[in-house]
Structures are given as structure tokens and as C-alpha cells.
Motif scaffolding. Structure first.
Motif, PDB file in Angstrom:
ATOM      1  N   GLN A  61       9.694  -1.440 -30.258  1.00  0.00           N
ATOM      2  CA  GLN A  61      10.776  -0.960 -30.306  1.00  0.00           C
ATOM      3  C   GLN A  61      10.898   0.258 -30.843  1.00  0.00           C
ATOM      4  OE1 GLN A  61       9.474  -3.017 -33.841  1.00  0.00           O
ATOM      5  NE2 GLN A  61      11.903  -3.548 -34.116  1.00  0.00           N
ATOM      6  N   ILE A  62       9.553   1.545 -30.526  1.00  0.00           N
ATOM      7  CA  ILE A  62       9.501   3.133 -31.105  1.00  0.00           C
ATOM      8  C   ILE A  62       9.526   3.371 -29.932  1.00  0.00           C
ATOM      9  CG2 ILE A  62       7.636   4.682 -31.154  1.00  0.00           C
ATOM     10  CD1 ILE A  62       6.703   3.173 -33.370  1.00  0.00           C
ATOM     11  N   LEU A  63       9.577   3.129 -28.450  1.00  0.00           N
ATOM     12  CA  LEU A  63       9.596   3.357 -26.519  1.00  0.00           C
ATOM     13  C   LEU A  63      11.054   2.949 -26.647  1.00  0.00           C
ATOM     14  CD1 LEU A  63       6.540   2.049 -25.639  1.00  0.00           C
ATOM     15  CD2 LEU A  63       7.021   4.285 -26.320  1.00  0.00           C
ATOM     16  N   ASP A  64      11.813   2.214 -26.905  1.00  0.00           N
ATOM     17  CA  ASP A  64      12.720   1.642 -26.873  1.00  0.00           C
ATOM     18  C   ASP A  64      14.233   2.169 -27.804  1.00  0.00           C
ATOM     19  OD1 ASP A  64      11.935  -0.592 -24.979  1.00  0.00           O
ATOM     20  OD2 ASP A  64      12.339  -2.078 -25.879  1.00  0.00           O
ATOM     21  N   GLU A  65      14.018   1.947 -29.168  1.00  0.00           N
ATOM     22  CA  GLU A  65      14.748   2.927 -29.953  1.00  0.00           C
ATOM     23  C   GLU A  65      14.515   4.485 -30.136  1.00  0.00           C
ATOM     24  OE1 GLU A  65      14.420   0.303 -33.249  1.00  0.00           O
ATOM     25  OE2 GLU A  65      14.357  -1.426 -32.310  1.00  0.00           O
ATOM     26  N   GLN A  66      13.798   5.369 -29.829  1.00  0.00           N
ATOM     27  CA  GLN A  66      13.683   6.318 -30.373  1.00  0.00           C
ATOM     28  C   GLN A  66      12.881   7.171 -29.264  1.00  0.00           C
ATOM     29  OE1 GLN A  66      10.257   6.438 -33.718  1.00  0.00           O
ATOM     30  NE2 GLN A  66      11.289   4.643 -34.999  1.00  0.00           N
ATOM     31  N   ASP A  68      14.781   7.506 -25.610  1.00  0.00           N
ATOM     32  CA  ASP A  68      15.992   8.225 -25.161  1.00  0.00           C
ATOM     33  C   ASP A  68      16.280   8.660 -26.541  1.00  0.00           C
ATOM     34  OD1 ASP A  68      15.306   7.101 -22.810  1.00  0.00           O
ATOM     35  OD2 ASP A  68      16.716   4.949 -23.764  1.00  0.00           O
ATOM     36  N   ALA A  69      16.620   8.617 -27.792  1.00  0.00           N
ATOM     37  CA  ALA A  69      17.061   9.768 -28.872  1.00  0.00           C
ATOM     38  C   ALA A  69      16.333  10.675 -29.035  1.00  0.00           C
ATOM     39  CB  ALA A  69      17.270   8.711 -29.932  1.00  0.00           C
ATOM     40  N   ALA A  70      15.675  10.481 -28.949  1.00  0.00           N
ATOM     41  CA  ALA A  70      14.238  12.467 -28.949  1.00  0.00           C
ATOM     42  C   ALA A  70      14.789  12.806 -27.816  1.00  0.00           C
ATOM     43  CB  ALA A  70      13.149  11.734 -28.885  1.00  0.00           C
ATOM     44  N   LEU A  71      14.832  12.152 -26.169  1.00  0.00           N
ATOM     45  CA  LEU A  71      14.880  13.397 -25.324  1.00  0.00           C
ATOM     46  C   LEU A  71      16.513  14.304 -25.105  1.00  0.00           C
ATOM     47  CD1 LEU A  71      13.301  10.832 -22.649  1.00  0.00           C
ATOM     48  CD2 LEU A  71      12.849  12.859 -23.529  1.00  0.00           C
ATOM     49  N   ALA A  72      17.247  13.024 -25.713  1.00  0.00           N
ATOM     50  CA  ALA A  72      18.250  13.235 -26.074  1.00  0.00           C
ATOM     51  C   ALA A  72      19.256  15.001 -26.762  1.00  0.00           C
ATOM     52  CB  ALA A  72      19.348  12.504 -26.825  1.00  0.00           C
ATOM     53  N   TYR A  81       3.071   8.581 -33.682  1.00  0.00           N
ATOM     54  CA  TYR A  81       1.766   7.353 -33.241  1.00  0.00           C
ATOM     55  C   TYR A  81       2.673   5.925 -34.050  1.00  0.00           C
ATOM     56  CZ  TYR A  81      -2.238   5.767 -36.680  1.00  0.00           C
ATOM     57  OH  TYR A  81      -2.947   5.093 -36.929  1.00  0.00           O
ATOM     58  N   ALA A  82       2.437   4.937 -32.547  1.00  0.00           N
ATOM     59  CA  ALA A  82       3.604   3.982 -32.457  1.00  0.00           C
ATOM     60  C   ALA A  82       1.951   2.942 -32.445  1.00  0.00           C
ATOM     61  CB  ALA A  82       4.175   3.877 -30.970  1.00  0.00           C
ATOM     62  N   VAL A  92      -3.041  -9.205 -29.803  1.00  0.00           N
ATOM     63  CA  VAL A  92      -2.179  -8.158 -28.840  1.00  0.00           C
ATOM     64  C   VAL A  92      -3.016  -8.060 -27.478  1.00  0.00           C
ATOM     65  CG1 VAL A  92      -3.365  -6.994 -30.575  1.00  0.00           C
ATOM     66  CG2 VAL A  92      -1.690  -5.967 -29.836  1.00  0.00           C
ATOM     67  N   ASP A  93      -2.032  -7.725 -26.931  1.00  0.00           N
ATOM     68  CA  ASP A  93      -2.668  -7.298 -25.485  1.00  0.00           C
ATOM     69  C   ASP A  93      -2.380  -5.527 -25.673  1.00  0.00           C
ATOM     70  OD1 ASP A  93      -3.002  -6.584 -23.269  1.00  0.00           O
ATOM     71  OD2 ASP A  93      -1.688  -8.519 -22.331  1.00  0.00           O
ATOM     72  N   ILE A  94      -3.441  -4.834 -26.177  1.00  0.00           N
ATOM     73  CA  ILE A  94      -3.650  -3.793 -26.047  1.00  0.00           C
ATOM     74  C   ILE A  94      -3.494  -3.280 -25.163  1.00  0.00           C
ATOM     75  CG2 ILE A  94      -5.332  -2.149 -27.294  1.00  0.00           C
ATOM     76  CD1 ILE A  94      -6.585  -3.778 -29.009  1.00  0.00           C
ATOM     77  N   ASP A  95      -4.404  -3.626 -24.578  1.00  0.00           N
ATOM     78  CA  ASP A  95      -4.185  -2.775 -22.636  1.00  0.00           C
ATOM     79  C   ASP A  95      -1.951  -2.645 -22.297  1.00  0.00           C
ATOM     80  OD1 ASP A  95      -6.533  -2.814 -22.384  1.00  0.00           O
ATOM     81  OD2 ASP A  95      -6.892  -4.770 -21.296  1.00  0.00           O
ATOM     82  N   LEU A  96      -1.795  -3.811 -22.541  1.00  0.00           N
ATOM     83  CA  LEU A  96       0.200  -4.002 -22.009  1.00  0.00           C
ATOM     84  C   LEU A  96       0.512  -3.189 -23.100  1.00  0.00           C
ATOM     85  CD1 LEU A  96       2.694  -5.558 -20.605  1.00  0.00           C
ATOM     86  CD2 LEU A  96       1.946  -7.300 -22.088  1.00  0.00           C
ATOM     87  N   LEU A  97       0.581  -3.122 -24.762  1.00  0.00           N
ATOM     88  CA  LEU A  97       1.113  -2.158 -25.690  1.00  0.00           C
ATOM     89  C   LEU A  97       0.379  -1.129 -25.379  1.00  0.00           C
ATOM     90  CD1 LEU A  97       2.612  -2.416 -28.442  1.00  0.00           C
ATOM     91  CD2 LEU A  97      -0.488  -2.353 -29.534  1.00  0.00           C
ATOM     92  N   MET A  98      -0.474  -0.266 -24.579  1.00  0.00           N
ATOM     93  CA  MET A  98      -0.619   1.066 -24.299  1.00  0.00           C
ATOM     94  C   MET A  98      -0.303   1.725 -22.730  1.00  0.00           C
ATOM     95  SD  MET A  98      -1.990   2.075 -27.540  1.00  0.00           S
ATOM     96  CE  MET A  98      -2.641   3.552 -26.930  1.00  0.00           C
ATOM     97  N   SER A  99      -0.654   1.041 -22.024  1.00  0.00           N
ATOM     98  CA  SER A  99       0.435   0.827 -20.987  1.00  0.00           C
ATOM     99  C   SER A  99       1.863   1.806 -21.001  1.00  0.00           C
ATOM    100  CB  SER A  99       0.839  -0.006 -19.635  1.00  0.00           C
ATOM    101  OG  SER A  99       1.609   0.281 -18.673  1.00  0.00           O
ATOM    102  N   GLY A 100       2.906   1.096 -22.220  1.00  0.00           N
ATOM    103  CA  GLY A 100       3.820   0.887 -22.464  1.00  0.00           C
ATOM    104  C   GLY A 100       3.669   2.518 -22.673  1.00  0.00           C
ATOM    105  N   TYR A 101       2.977   2.867 -24.593  1.00  0.00           N
ATOM    106  CA  TYR A 101       2.562   4.048 -24.827  1.00  0.00           C
ATOM    107  C   TYR A 101       2.344   5.333 -24.029  1.00  0.00           C
ATOM    108  CZ  TYR A 101       1.533   6.463 -28.877  1.00  0.00           C
ATOM    109  OH  TYR A 101       1.415   7.925 -30.368  1.00  0.00           O
ATOM    110  N   ASP A 102       1.254   4.644 -22.701  1.00  0.00           N
ATOM    111  CA  ASP A 102       1.287   5.768 -21.908  1.00  0.00           C
ATOM    112  C   ASP A 102       3.011   6.555 -20.712  1.00  0.00           C
ATOM    113  OD1 ASP A 102       0.183   7.487 -19.660  1.00  0.00           O
ATOM    114  OD2 ASP A 102      -0.678   5.995 -19.046  1.00  0.00           O
ATOM    115  N   ASP A 103       3.706   4.885 -20.680  1.00  0.00           N
ATOM    116  CA  ASP A 103       5.080   5.956 -19.858  1.00  0.00           C
ATOM    117  C   ASP A 103       5.448   6.358 -21.102  1.00  0.00           C
ATOM    118  OD1 ASP A 103       4.039   4.559 -17.496  1.00  0.00           O
ATOM    119  OD2 ASP A 103       5.200   2.461 -18.131  1.00  0.00           O
TER     120      ASP A 103
END
Length: 260
Positions: A61-66, A68-72, A81-82, A92-103
């Protein structure tokens, strides 16, 4: 007003400021990020501030909702902190979770923003949340790797041993208290190598409880805070479902505006 320096805060309840209760502030909370912004503005009036964090938000949710809004808002500084709410889920799949964070962090850095990340807190002192200690350690290694890859700054919450004192925690035992948010603001500014005028609080001495008194206190906490928290998760609802970001556009935090 045009701001030449722009600080945008992203995340969940930690960054929104839950525990630092302030009825005069949006969403009823102040928090360490507001306190950081206040100090930045105090030192340099060219700073603008936005806080997009909302309590209860998970990583996706933080990646999807915040992000792009921040970049604008064309930030020059982002704190994020997410993942803490994800680590508290049964699976929880931590590796999948953090791959998205990395992006997400990569996108913020590619836009030219300086980024501050946080490791997770060592909750070994909590009978309930201490069970996630192993997950948090794995999460932290990912955070350090992401920070290295993208040249981000880290505030190492895991190693801030001061926070083992319960005086830095709210009565819900899940969020930092006013004293905790104040201390965190100072530590973030120090990581940024920014000057500040924050007076660190002196903690009140809490009376020691005997075994019976502690059991009663724990039972009351479970009724008032733990049970409702678990209930929301079982129902798939969040305390932040009906909330909007406290500062969605660049401006000044409430207290900086009052004192300006």
C-alpha cells in the motif's frame, strides 16, 4: 510558496506520528517527522514538508499509494519506513516484500531525492511482538543492502538501545510516546548531519510492580489494546482506513506554521 528544499515523509503509524498525540495537529498526532521538519524549517526557511504516512498501511500500500504521490512533489529528501505491519502478519514472504521496497527506493533515488531508511526495532523485550525478532533481523539485512545499493542513509532503530526503556513507548506498547518521537527526531537529524535544537526529554521513573501488579497491568493492556488490534486484523480492517494523509501538499507542519 515555492520551496527549494522539499521533505516528504512516507510510511505507516510510525511516520504519521501515532503515540505523539496532539489534538491541534492533523489526524490528532504530531510525531518525529513533524519534529524533524520543524527543525529543518527553523534552520532554513526554504524547506517545505509533506507527510503521506497513514497508520496501518502495509508495504504494498505504501509503495502503490505514496511513492508516486511523493515523486509528484519533486522531493529533495524522503524518509520512508515500510514493512513493519507486514512482519506482524501470520505469513509473509520477506524476499518478495523487500524486492518491491528495493524498487521503490530506487525510484526515489533516481528522481534525485536523498533517502533515509530505518531498520526495524528489536522487540525482544516484548512477550508478544518479540516473536517477530527473527523476521525483523532478516528485514534489517535487506534494508542495509538496499541502502548500500542506492546510497541511502540509515537510521538504525535496531541499535538504538535507548528505546528499550518503556518510557519511550506509549501505553499501547506498540507505538513510541511523545518522548520516543522526540528522541527519534533527534536521531534522524543526527543521521542527516543537520543541526537541531531538540531538548531530549527526561523520563519519569515508573514505580516497579510486583508480580500481581504486573499481571493486572498486562491483563488490562491486553483488553484495551491487544485484543482490539488482533480483532481488526481478523476482520481485515485498519485504524487508518478512514484517514487521509495529514500533510498531502508541501507546506509547513502545524507548529512551525504557528511559530512562523
Amino acid at each position: 510558496m515555492t520551496y527549494t528544499q522539499r521533505y516528504v515523509a512516507l510510511g505507516d503509524s510510525f511516520t504519521e506520528g501515532v503515540g505523539d498525540w496532539d489534538p491541534a495537529s492533523p489526524n490528532g498526532v504530531r510525531g518525529w517527522a513533524d519534529r524533524v521538519a520543524e527543525q529543518l524549517v527553523l534552520a532554513d526557511g526554504s524547506w517545505g514538508y509533506a507527510n503521506l504516512a497513514i497508520r496501518g498501511k502495509k508495504m504494498r500500500q505504501i509503495l502503490d499509494e505514496q511513492v508516486d504521490a511523493a515523486l509528484a512533489l519533486e522531493p529533495t529528501l524522503v524518509t520512508v519506513y515500510a514493512g513493519a505491519n507486514d512482519l506482524l502478519r501470520p505469513r509473509v514472504d520477506i524476499d518478495l516484500l523487500m524486492s518491491g521496497y528495493d524498487d521503490g527506493v530506487g525510484r526515489l533515488r533516481a528522481a534525485g531525492a536523498a533517502v533515509v531508511l530505518f531498520t526495524g526495532f528489536d522487540a525482544s523485550g516484548s512477550a508478544v511482538f518479540g516473536k517477530t525478532r527473527g523476521r525483523t533481523a532478516v528485514y534489517n539485512e535487506w534494508v542495509r543492502e538496499i541502502a548500500d545499493r542506492h546510497e541511502a542513509t540509515i537510521v538504525d532503530y535496531w541499535r538504538l538501545r535507548e528505546f528499550r526503556d518503556w518510557g519511550y513507548w506509549d501505553v499501547d506498547r506498540m507505538h513510541m510516546s511523545v518522548a520516543g518521537h522526540t528522541l527519534m527526531a533527534a536521531r534522524v537529524l543526527e543521521a542527516l548531519k543537520a543541526s537541531h535544537r531538540i531538548d531530549l526529554p527526561e523520563l519519569e521513573t515508573r514505580p516497579a510492580l510486583n508480580r500481581v501488579g504486573q499481571l493486572r497491568a498486562d491483563a488490562q493492556w491486553a483488553r484495551e489494546y491487544l485484543t482490539p488490534w488482533v480483532g481488526r486484523r481478523l476482520r481485515g480492517v485498519s485504524s487508518g482506513d478512514d484517514l487521509a494523509p495529514k500533510y498531502p501538499a508541501l507546506g509547513r507542519p502545524h507548529r512551525a506554521s504557528v511559530s512562523a
